[in-house]
Enzyme design. Structure first.
Site, PDB file in Angstrom:
ATOM      1  N   SER A 209      -1.636  -6.025   0.024  1.00  0.00           N
ATOM      2  CA  SER A 209      -1.350  -7.454  -0.070  1.00  0.00           C
ATOM      3  C   SER A 209      -1.129  -8.092   1.295  1.00  0.00           C
ATOM      4  O   SER A 209      -1.290  -9.302   1.449  1.00  0.00           O
ATOM      5  CB  SER A 209      -0.132  -7.697  -0.945  1.00  0.00           C
ATOM      6  OG  SER A 209       1.016  -7.181  -0.310  1.00  0.00           O
ATOM      7  N   ASP A 453      12.198 -11.762   0.200  1.00  0.00           N
ATOM      8  CA  ASP A 453      11.024 -10.936   0.519  1.00  0.00           C
ATOM      9  C   ASP A 453      10.870 -10.914   2.041  1.00  0.00           C
ATOM     10  O   ASP A 453      10.501 -11.925   2.647  1.00  0.00           O
ATOM     11  CB  ASP A 453       9.780 -11.544  -0.148  1.00  0.00           C
ATOM     12  CG  ASP A 453       8.490 -10.763   0.151  1.00  0.00           C
ATOM     13  OD1 ASP A 453       8.458 -10.002   1.142  1.00  0.00           O
ATOM     14  OD2 ASP A 453       7.508 -10.938  -0.596  1.00  0.00           O
ATOM     15  N   HIS A 456       6.291  -9.948   3.130  1.00  0.00           N
ATOM     16  CA  HIS A 456       5.147 -10.866   3.218  1.00  0.00           C
ATOM     17  C   HIS A 456       5.475 -12.057   4.122  1.00  0.00           C
ATOM     18  O   HIS A 456       6.622 -12.274   4.475  1.00  0.00           O
ATOM     19  CB  HIS A 456       4.777 -11.329   1.802  1.00  0.00           C
ATOM     20  CG  HIS A 456       4.323 -10.188   0.945  1.00  0.00           C
ATOM     21  ND1 HIS A 456       5.135  -9.550   0.043  1.00  0.00           N
ATOM     22  CD2 HIS A 456       3.134  -9.544   0.893  1.00  0.00           C
ATOM     23  CE1 HIS A 456       4.473  -8.561  -0.541  1.00  0.00           C
ATOM     24  NE2 HIS A 456       3.253  -8.530  -0.043  1.00  0.00           N
TER      25      HIS A 456
END
Ligand SMILES: *[C@@H]1O[C@H](CO)[C@@H](O)[C@H](O)[C@H]1NC(C)=O
Ligand SMILES: *[C@@H]1O[C@H](CO)[C@@H](O)[C@H](O)[C@H]1NC(C)=O
Ligand SMILES: *[C@@H]1O[C@H](CO)[C@@H](O)[C@H](O)[C@H]1NC(C)=O
Ligand SMILES: *[C@@H]1O[C@H](CO)[C@@H](O)[C@H](O)[C@H]1NC(C)=O
Length: 477
Positions: A209, A453, A456
């Site tokens: 990702s 998070d 990311h």
């Protein structure tokens, strides 16, 4: 198994509350408790239990990021707001990270050596990088006038996992930072040039990702030059394809978090308690990369779920599985060797280019940069100033494995060494400003650090710089 991937990487202490939330029958609860226990014992993270990702952290727990992943369904360009839940990354349970001995000096200028030994013209090159300039060594400068390169609201392709402003991020400074190499300047990203270079060609990002974030950044950097109606984005299982029709060009993303075949490959349901990577399996995915003109690989975080990786020697269908446990470094080396062999066999160095993006750092522990104990990337609005800062999650031994293996490659692989420059960017993560896949509990809401998070990155943001570096190496190697 039904998603959403709530993907809460909560400390062990709170994982039982996540379990309760799923209202499991008692025997399942007991089973899960056992798995949690075993996982604590073996220091592994635990994922994909009945749609809940749990991460178990050994004793000294600290809050970490949540991750979740999604992608678009095949949609028309006018209907870009439909999404389908998809892959999710995970990160290592912090306590399991080995603090590697740092081997300095060995990590050399891989890329320069490669380009200076080859006398053939480099495909796509239109000039040369400044002699002796390492574009990956530099500092972040504030730049209100030329950054960001695009507005978040103007790029409909950003997955809601990365649209920080839309999800309430209060500050914008993270968008106004430009990478300034110490001994030269980066060429300005020229979207016209990039699109022209891609005419009649395919570019593909392959990996996890984080690579998908870089992929989306590239599309955001280019898409405004393409009129509405001549561009589209479609997803077919592991493959997402952005098409610029008038250019007969595609920019693609292929999901393969380990590059080799693994039991985390399913685009929708890939979370399993026990991860296996199959030895010698690169063609399983590699057959989908053939014929691509520019390939951009990454793979890192998925290997880091513990100190070892389970390697499957036979097939996933075997009733009795032949599994060996390798150290993470050895397992990773095996994958890098497979990649190099694949590249040598399938890529023509006279016509094509191959890039490899180094590991993307995480910022799960503010104490590492001298912050308050118990914090992470949450609430961070400025980069780290210490030029020597290197987070413990970025294993130098892995960097060394990459250098060693790539230096033996007969086909040049351009190394995008983004680890150090990204290590400074504790301010650039999505934090809590992203689509949340499950309803947050009052306890979580009261403590945003617990669900931030720190893996990311917001777009626009840091990953645009990764593409500027790719642009620099593509045209001015
Ligand atoms: C990556 O870049 C950093 C910062 O310039 C440098 O210290 C390191 O040696 C580089 N690593 C490799 C493998 O080129
Ligand atoms: C960008 O590239 C195009 C195509 O090569 C060129 O015509 C144009 O002058 C470039 N723009 C800048 C600002 O360099
Ligand atoms: C379009 O690009 C593909 C490669 O991606 C090439 O094989 C094909 O010939 C091109 N078609 C035209 C009409 O240029
Ligand atoms: C966030 O930062 C501000 C100022 O930098 C500070 O006052 C506040 O307490 C911080 N909040 C948390 C939860 O750390």
């Amino acid at each position: 198994m039904k998603s959403p991937l709530s993907s809460s990487s909560s400390p062990a202490s709170s994982s039982s509350s996540s379990l309760r939330k799923t209202r499991l029958p008692p025997y399942l609860f007991a089973l899960l408790s056992f798995i949690v226990f075993v996982s604590i014992l073996y220091g592994e993270d635990l994922v994909c239990i009945f749609g809940q990702q749990l991460q178990v952290r050994p004793s000294s727990t600290r809050p970490g990021p949540r991750t979740g992943e999604l992608t678009r369904l095949p949609v028309s360009s006018s209907d870009v707001r439909k999404y389908k839940l998809r892959n999710a990354d995970t990160r290592p349970a912090d306590g399991t990270i080995i603090y590697e001995k740092v081997i300095n000096g060995v990590l050399g200028s891989l890329d320069q050596r490669k380009s200076s030994t080859s006398s053939d013209p480099v495909p796509f090159a239109i000039g040369r990088g400044e002699e002796g300039c390492d574009v990956f060594s530099g500092r972040w400068v504030r730049d209100e006038s030329t950054r960001p390169s695009y507005e978040e609201s103007e790029c409909p392709y950003i997955q809601p996992q990365l649209t920080c402003q839309e999800h309430g991020r209060p500050d914008k400074d993270y968008q106004h930072r430009r990478w300034q190499p110490h001994s030269c300047s980066l060429p300005r990203f020229n979207a016209t040039l990039m699109l022209e270079a891609l005419r009649g060609k395919r570019m593909m990002y392959v990996g996890d990702s984080l690579n998908r974030g870089q992929y989306v950044s590239m599309i955001c950097l280019l898409h405004s030059l393409i009129p509405e109606g001549s561009k589209s984005m479609e997803t077919f299982d592991s493959l997402t394809v952005f098409t610029a029709k008038d250019y007969n060009a595609t920019i693609e993303f292929y999901w393969a978090p380990f590059l080799l075949e693994s039991n985390s490959d399913n685009a929708v349901i890939h979370r399993v308690t026990d991860r296996f990577v199959r030895k010698g399996s690169i063609n399983k995915h590699g057959k989908h990369w053939k014929g691509v003109d520019i390939l951009v690989f990454n793979t890192y975080l998925w290997w880091m779920s513990g100190v070892t990786v389970k390697i499957l020697k036979g097939s996933f269908e075997d009733e009795v599985k032949d599994v060996v446990v390798k150290s993470t470094d050895d397992a990773y080396r095996m994958a890098m060797k497979s990649l190099v062999r694949w590249v040598q066999k399938n890529m023509d160095p006279k016509k094509t280019r191959v890039f490899f993006t180094s590991m993307s750092p995480t910022h799960g522990n503010s104490e590492e940069w001298g912050g308050e104990p118990g914090g992470n990337c949450y609430n961070q609005t400025t980069p780290i100033e210490d030029p020597k800062y290197w987070g413990s999650d970025s294993r130098k031994s892995i960097m060394q494995v990459i250098s060693e293996v790539f230096s033996k490659s007969k086909v040049p692989i351009t190394f995008l060494n983004i680890t150090q420059l990204s290590n400074y960017r504790k301010d650039a993560h999505t934090m809590i400003y992203k689509k949340q896949w499950s309803v947050l509990t009052p306890k979580q809401l009261a403590n945003p650090v617990s669900y931030a998070d720190c893996v990311h990155w917001c777009l626009p943001g840091l990953q645009d710089t990764w593409n500027e570096l790719l642009f620099a190496k593509l045209f001015y190697p």
